[in-house]
Design an enzyme around this catalytic site. Structure first.
Site, PDB file in Angstrom:
ATOM      1  N   HIS A  76      -7.469   0.481  45.037  1.00 46.77           N
ATOM      2  CA  HIS A  76      -8.615   0.254  44.139  1.00 46.77           C
ATOM      3  C   HIS A  76      -9.696   1.293  44.411  1.00 46.77           C
ATOM      4  CE1 HIS A  76     -11.931  -1.526  42.100  1.00 46.77           C
ATOM      5  NE2 HIS A  76     -12.316  -2.390  43.016  1.00 46.77           N
TER       6      HIS A  76
ATOM      7  N   CYS B 281     -17.390  -1.211  40.496  1.00 43.97           N
ATOM      8  CA  CYS B 281     -15.940  -1.287  40.237  1.00 43.97           C
ATOM      9  C   CYS B 281     -15.598  -1.202  38.758  1.00 43.97           C
ATOM     10  CB  CYS B 281     -15.369  -2.583  40.790  1.00 43.97           C
ATOM     11  SG  CYS B 281     -15.563  -2.712  42.565  1.00 43.97           S
TER      12      CYS B 281
ATOM     13  N   CYS C 143     -13.949  -8.129  38.658  1.00 44.54           N
ATOM     14  CA  CYS C 143     -15.231  -8.500  39.249  1.00 44.54           C
ATOM     15  C   CYS C 143     -15.974  -7.221  39.622  1.00 44.54           C
ATOM     16  CB  CYS C 143     -15.061  -9.420  40.449  1.00 44.54           C
ATOM     17  SG  CYS C 143     -14.085  -8.748  41.796  1.00 44.54           S
TER      18      CYS C 143
HETATM   19  C1  LIG Z   1     -10.090  -4.961  54.477  1.00 44.94           C
HETATM   20  C2  LIG Z   1     -10.460  -3.568  54.974  1.00 44.94           C
HETATM   21  C3  LIG Z   1     -11.739  -3.644  55.792  1.00 44.94           C
HETATM   22  C4  LIG Z   1      -9.307  -3.066  55.853  1.00 44.94           C
HETATM   23  O1  LIG Z   1      -9.583  -1.760  56.210  1.00 44.94           O
HETATM   24  P1  LIG Z   1      -8.724  -1.042  57.339  1.00 44.94           P
HETATM   25  O2  LIG Z   1      -8.876  -1.798  58.627  1.00 44.94           O
HETATM   26  O3  LIG Z   1      -9.089   0.382  57.324  1.00 44.94           O
HETATM   27  O4  LIG Z   1      -7.255  -1.253  56.775  1.00 44.94           O
HETATM   28  P2  LIG Z   1      -5.878  -0.739  57.302  1.00 44.94           P
HETATM   29  O5  LIG Z   1      -5.075  -0.249  56.179  1.00 44.94           O
HETATM   30  O6  LIG Z   1      -6.079   0.161  58.490  1.00 44.94           O
HETATM   31  O7  LIG Z   1      -5.211  -2.075  57.784  1.00 44.94           O
HETATM   32  C5  LIG Z   1      -5.636  -2.738  58.969  1.00 44.94           C
HETATM   33  C6  LIG Z   1      -4.437  -3.308  59.660  1.00 44.94           C
HETATM   34  O8  LIG Z   1      -3.810  -4.235  58.795  1.00 44.94           O
HETATM   35  C7  LIG Z   1      -2.441  -3.899  58.636  1.00 44.94           C
HETATM   36  N1  LIG Z   1      -2.019  -4.215  57.253  1.00 44.94           N
HETATM   37  C8  LIG Z   1      -2.703  -3.926  56.122  1.00 44.94           C
HETATM   38  N2  LIG Z   1      -2.024  -4.375  55.062  1.00 44.94           N
HETATM   39  C9  LIG Z   1      -0.888  -4.960  55.536  1.00 44.94           C
HETATM   40  C10 LIG Z   1       0.211  -5.584  54.920  1.00 44.94           C
HETATM   41  N3  LIG Z   1       0.293  -5.724  53.611  1.00 44.94           N
HETATM   42  N4  LIG Z   1       1.186  -6.042  55.722  1.00 44.94           N
HETATM   43  C11 LIG Z   1       1.114  -5.913  57.053  1.00 44.94           C
HETATM   44  N5  LIG Z   1       0.080  -5.324  57.693  1.00 44.94           N
HETATM   45  C12 LIG Z   1      -0.908  -4.847  56.928  1.00 44.94           C
HETATM   46  C13 LIG Z   1      -2.391  -2.409  58.918  1.00 44.94           C
HETATM   47  O9  LIG Z   1      -1.114  -2.023  59.358  1.00 44.94           O
HETATM   48  C14 LIG Z   1      -3.400  -2.249  59.999  1.00 44.94           C
HETATM   49  O10 LIG Z   1      -2.788  -2.609  61.226  1.00 44.94           O
HETATM   50  P3  LIG Z   1      -3.218  -1.892  62.598  1.00 44.94           P
HETATM   51  O11 LIG Z   1      -4.681  -2.240  62.793  1.00 44.94           O
HETATM   52  O12 LIG Z   1      -2.310  -2.516  63.603  1.00 44.94           O
HETATM   53  O13 LIG Z   1      -2.991  -0.445  62.367  1.00 44.94           O
HETATM   54  C15 LIG Z   1     -10.656  -2.585  53.797  1.00 44.94           C
HETATM   55  O14 LIG Z   1      -9.441  -2.324  53.171  1.00 44.94           O
HETATM   56  C16 LIG Z   1     -11.647  -3.106  52.790  1.00 44.94           C
HETATM   57  O15 LIG Z   1     -12.852  -3.082  53.033  1.00 44.94           O
HETATM   58  N6  LIG Z   1     -11.173  -3.576  51.626  1.00 44.94           N
HETATM   59  C17 LIG Z   1     -12.016  -4.080  50.586  1.00 44.94           C
HETATM   60  C18 LIG Z   1     -12.516  -2.960  49.727  1.00 44.94           C
HETATM   61  C19 LIG Z   1     -13.600  -3.412  48.791  1.00 44.94           C
HETATM   62  O16 LIG Z   1     -14.512  -4.117  49.171  1.00 44.94           O
HETATM   63  N7  LIG Z   1     -13.537  -2.979  47.557  1.00 44.94           N
HETATM   64  C20 LIG Z   1     -14.491  -3.358  46.566  1.00 44.94           C
HETATM   65  C21 LIG Z   1     -14.099  -4.626  45.988  1.00 44.94           C
HETATM   66  S1  LIG Z   1     -15.388  -5.320  45.033  1.00 44.94           S
END
Ligand SMILES: CC(C)(COP(=O)(O)OP(=O)(O)OC[C@H]1O[C@@H](n2cnc3c(N)ncnc32)[C@H](O)[C@@H]1OP(=O)(O)O)[C@@H](O)C(=O)NCCC(=O)NCCS
Length: 415
Positions: A363, A111, A394
């Site tokens: 990100h 990152c 981080c």
């Molecule tokens: C958390 C994570 C697994 C979610 O992935 P995803 O399931 O593809 O995410 P989506 O955008 O499809 O969101 C999932 C659900 O949450 C809902 N949602 C997401 N953000 C929302 C918000 N702010 N408000 C309301 N609903 C939300 C979406 O509408 C979706 O709903 P659905 O399943 O009914 O369609 C993924 O974003 C992730 O791994 N993030 C971390 C990334 C990371 O590790 N980066 C490195 C950091 S060191």
């Protein structure tokens, strides 16, 4: 017979030794960030073409930079294969039309890739090896899902070097909740709502217009133009976050709403010696004060910004009270709150991510460090009462990085 040591040293002609120079951040730009995946706006766009747009835009905005005087192009990517391979700093420089005499390299610190690109070339400028450098990062998480092609040495687990959770960033965020029980899901959700609200307010008032380089996009329905981030959800409220799934642990705390998403995007900036900026009449967005990276237990990588910041402050002879603006990468809300709690800063402090953060805008891993810096330079322009600011993030596998900057517009006042 050998000459006496002193005579030999005296008679040998010495090259000029480089002396530390003041390093300045001239300007930064980024592509709008897309959602990774088939439906994302960059689904049919190459990662290296995103970098090309960024480099071209930096040169377009700053025609006083003679391209042949660029001494280095450092571009970060976490996954360095395919359209992010081929030593992307060099290949993107060639694709962007920079003279073939301009070198480039690729860099990886997950990152903090772009942050490390900045600290690496800044060190070269400070040392006197470069006058002008471009630093940035890219991650097309649609083309390169996290962990693509990695082959962790089995000894990490068999020799108990790390727990398996250390390899999954969302799990490390759950581990942070275990370590800091005061950071409840209510708090991380409230922080995430604030990030979305601050981002929406800043977007509405055109605060990001200066940062964006529009990108032509391709989809099955034809050509398009990316002019804004795809990830933000301005309507987010506590209710909409409360029922979201916790994909990293059943009945856990980390949800898609209080974590950064999976994104595509690129960033870049120009760094020069202060004397070079003056010579060429370039604007100065920020002065580099100092930087530090620090390691922590990989299972709680989110706490990395704490020791990195303590180290950077100590080296700079500053305290946390000297810092008037913070740009903290929001990989996960829990990790931001761990930082703020440690330093006794309220989670809604207006100095922290005033225009929201990665929970709202996204990100794209290795690109984000320069987004933080670009954002801080815009804040500095609006806040001449602030002298120092910091960018911190981080880093996967247990690290943190912090860069401290000074505001060239500082006119005295608060901090
Ligand atoms: C958390 C994570 C697994 C979610 O992935 P995803 O399931 O593809 O995410 P989506 O955008 O499809 O969101 C999932 C659900 O949450 C809902 N949602 C997401 N953000 C929302 C918000 N702010 N408000 C309301 N609903 C939300 C979406 O509408 C979706 O709903 P659905 O399943 O009914 O369609 C993924 O974003 C992730 O791994 N993030 C971390 C990334 C990371 O590790 N980066 C490195 C950091 S060191």
């Amino acid at each position: 017979m050998a000459a006496p040591a002193s005579a030999s040293a005296d008679s040998r002609s010495r090259p000029n030794r480089a002396a530390a120079r003041d390093v300045v951040f001239v300007d930064g730009v980024r592509t709008p960030f897309g959602k990774a995946g088939d439906k994302g706006m960059y689904a049919q766009t190459r990662a290296d073409d995103l970098v090309v747009k960024v480099i071209r835009e930096l040169l377009r905005r700053h025609p006083d930079i003679p391209p042949e005087r660029i001494d280095e192009v450092a571009v970060a990517a976490t996954t360095q294969i395919g359209d992010q391979g081929l030593t992307i700093g060099r290949s993107a420089a060639l694709l962007a039309g920079l003279p073939k005499s301009v070198p480039g390299f690729a860099i990886d610190r997950m990152c903090a890739g772009a942050m490390t690109a900045v600290t690496a070339v800044s060190s070269g400028i400070s040392f006197g090896a470069y006058d002008i450098a471009i630093a940035g990062g890219v991650e097309h998480m649609g083309n390169h899902p996290m962990g693509e092609g990695v082959d962790p040495n089995p000894r990490f687990v068999s020799d108990n070097l790390v727990d398996t959770s250390a390899l999954v960033m969302g799990s490390t965020a759950e581990n942070l909740h275990d370590r800091f029980p005061d950071i409840t899901k209510d708090r991380t959700d409230a922080y995430s709502v604030l990030s979305q609200q601050r981002y929406a307010a800043a977007a509405q008032s055109g605060r990001f217009d200066l940062d964006f380089v529009p990108v032509a996009t391709r989809s099955d329905s034809g050509w398009g133009l990316a002019t804004e981030d795809e990830q933000p959800r301005p309507g987010t409220d506590l209710d909409s976050l409360s029922g979201l799934k916790t994909p990293f642990r059943s009945h856990g705390h980390v949800t898609p709403g209080n974590a950064a998403g999976l994104n595509d995007g690129a960033t870049g900036c120009v760094l020069t010696g202060a004397d070079t900026a003056e010579e060429l009449g370039l604007p100065v967005g920020m002065h580099l004060v100092g930087y530090s990276f620090a390691g922590v237990e990989p299972e709680v990588m989110g706490v990395g910004p704490v020791p990195a910041t303590e180290k950077a402050l100590h080296r700079a002879g500053l305290s946390i009270d000297d810092i008037g603006l913070f740009e903290i990468n929001e990989a996960f809300a829990v990790q931001v709150l761990a930082f703020l709690d440690h330093f006794g800063i309220a989670q809604d402090d207006p100095r922290v991510n005033p225009w929201g953060g990665a929970i709202a805008c996204g990100h794209p891993l290795a690109s984000s460090g320069v987004r933080l810096m670009t954002q801080l330079s815009r804040h500095f322009a609006e806040h001449p009462e602030v002298r120092y600011g910091l960018t911190t993030m981080c880093i996967g596998f247990g690290m943190g990085g912090t860069v401290i900057w000074e505001n060239p517009n500082y006119r005295g006042g608060d901090r």
